[in-house]
Design a protein around this motif. Structure first.
Motif, PDB file in Angstrom:
ATOM      1  N   PHE A 243     -44.855 -62.291  62.107  1.00  0.00           N
ATOM      2  CA  PHE A 243     -44.580 -61.377  62.349  1.00  0.00           C
ATOM      3  C   PHE A 243     -43.400 -60.729  63.162  1.00  0.00           C
ATOM      4  O   PHE A 243     -43.201 -61.355  63.734  1.00  0.00           O
ATOM      5  N   ALA A 244     -43.210 -59.860  62.754  1.00  0.00           N
ATOM      6  CA  ALA A 244     -42.077 -59.025  63.846  1.00  0.00           C
ATOM      7  C   ALA A 244     -42.416 -58.349  65.122  1.00  0.00           C
ATOM      8  O   ALA A 244     -41.909 -58.520  66.081  1.00  0.00           O
ATOM      9  N   VAL A 245     -44.066 -57.624  64.645  1.00  0.00           N
ATOM     10  CA  VAL A 245     -44.429 -57.203  65.763  1.00  0.00           C
ATOM     11  C   VAL A 245     -46.039 -57.711  65.554  1.00  0.00           C
ATOM     12  O   VAL A 245     -46.650 -57.519  64.833  1.00  0.00           O
ATOM     13  N   ALA A 256     -52.654 -52.583  63.963  1.00  0.00           N
ATOM     14  CA  ALA A 256     -51.464 -51.870  63.744  1.00  0.00           C
ATOM     15  C   ALA A 256     -49.947 -53.571  63.946  1.00  0.00           C
ATOM     16  O   ALA A 256     -50.766 -54.591  64.276  1.00  0.00           O
ATOM     17  N   MET A 257     -49.773 -53.687  63.463  1.00  0.00           N
ATOM     18  CA  MET A 257     -48.848 -54.694  62.843  1.00  0.00           C
ATOM     19  C   MET A 257     -47.737 -54.920  62.130  1.00  0.00           C
ATOM     20  O   MET A 257     -47.020 -53.211  61.211  1.00  0.00           O
ATOM     21  N   GLU A 258     -46.159 -55.477  61.975  1.00  0.00           N
ATOM     22  CA  GLU A 258     -45.383 -55.228  61.504  1.00  0.00           C
ATOM     23  C   GLU A 258     -44.807 -56.664  60.904  1.00  0.00           C
ATOM     24  O   GLU A 258     -44.080 -57.315  62.137  1.00  0.00           O
ATOM     25  N   ALA A 259     -45.435 -56.730  60.059  1.00  0.00           N
ATOM     26  CA  ALA A 259     -44.244 -58.376  59.359  1.00  0.00           C
ATOM     27  C   ALA A 259     -42.745 -58.919  59.211  1.00  0.00           C
ATOM     28  O   ALA A 259     -42.539 -57.441  58.779  1.00  0.00           O
ATOM     29  N   SER A 260     -42.334 -59.849  59.222  1.00  0.00           N
ATOM     30  CA  SER A 260     -40.806 -60.220  59.212  1.00  0.00           C
ATOM     31  C   SER A 260     -40.555 -59.596  57.523  1.00  0.00           C
ATOM     32  O   SER A 260     -41.427 -60.438  56.666  1.00  0.00           O
ATOM     33  N   VAL A 261     -39.328 -59.651  57.524  1.00  0.00           N
ATOM     34  CA  VAL A 261     -38.788 -59.783  55.680  1.00  0.00           C
ATOM     35  C   VAL A 261     -38.940 -61.291  55.312  1.00  0.00           C
ATOM     36  O   VAL A 261     -38.222 -61.464  56.022  1.00  0.00           O
TER      37      VAL A 261
END
Length: 265
Positions: A243-245, A256-261
């Motif tokens: 996860f980036a976030v 909420a979350m933000e996955a790494s590319v």
């Protein structure tokens, strides 16, 4: 005057008039100025230099009942000494297993894997494919393409790695070919040819069938089956996913979350 304005009619009229320009006469019989054709269904045969409103329209050599120009060979008239610069188009695929064009396909969908043109009466196009596991292989050649008219009656064969014929498809009343066969893992070839139609009883029946003269033209090959390429077993990078976030709470029912590319080649 194009009778109904359709693409098929426009194509046949243009071909007919170009035939005149390059030296061919109208092909008819004692009853009609234009030969009206013969046959049934998709294998209804007509001459481009006659009344070509039939499913299979070809440049003919006067080989039909009571021809008014039995020795008028359309192709030789067009590609001949009288028309310098007019020649057959270059061969687009190899004509034996040694020069076969490689094709690949997957087990997920019926997809277009090759296109080509049978340019001359002697032309046969070969394609090479490999199955990496035992299983079903499906091919259709022009089955999803022919809508109104064509110049090509397809004979297709599947060959083993030595070129021996394993399966053949040329339905008597159709101009396309298809296969749904089970093949062991290995190397194979698919060949495409243009072919005439013989009476099923081997009898010479007036007004039935045609030779392979002028049976030339476009084809498309669709395929699906035992994967012809090795499956992708390489993990994406990064693996496992990061996860980036990191996940965090927005409110009581949601996060909420933000996955790494990640990349996968």
């Amino acid at each position: 005057n194009v009778e109904d304005g359709s693409i098929a009619w426009m194509g046949t009229v243009i071909s007919h008039e170009v035939g005149h320009l390059l030296g061919s006469a109208d092909h008819g019989d004692p009853a009609w100025g234009y030969y009206m054709g013969h046959g049934y269904g998709w294998t209804s045969w007509g001459a481009i230099m006659g009344f070509d409103s039939w499913s299979l329209g070809v440049w003919d050599d006067g080989d039909y009942p009571n021809a008014n120009h039995p020795n008028d060979h359309s192709i030789e008239n067009i590609v001949g000494a009288g028309n310098p610069g007019v020649t057959f188009r270059a061969d687009d695929h190899g004509s034996d297993i040694a020069s076969a064009t490689p094709i690949t396909f997957s087990n997920y969908q019926h997809e277009l894997v090759a296109e080509g043109i049978i340019e001359q009466r002697t032309d046969v196009d070969y394609f090479a494919f490999t199955t990496v596991s035992d299983g079903s292989v499906q091919f259709s050649i022009n089955e999803n393409v022919v809508m109104i008219t064509t110049n090509l009656d397809v004979l297709a064969r599947i060959h083993d790695s030595n070129g021996n014929v394993l399966y053949e498809s040329n339905p008597l009343w159709d101009v396309w070919a298809s296969f749904d066969v089970t093949l062991p893992a290995g190397d194979y070839y698919l060949s495409i040819d243009g072919v005439g139609q013989d009476h099923p009883d081997g009898l010479p029946v007036e007004g039935f069938g045609y030779s392979d003269y002028g049976i030339l033209g476009y084809y498309a090959v669709y395929a699906k089956g035992a994967a012809s390429t090795d499956p992708d077993v390489t993990a994406p990078t990064p693996s496992p996913m990061t996860f980036a976030v990191a996940p965090y709470a927005l409110d009581a029912p949601s996060i909420a979350m933000e996955a790494s590319v990640a990349t996968d080649t």
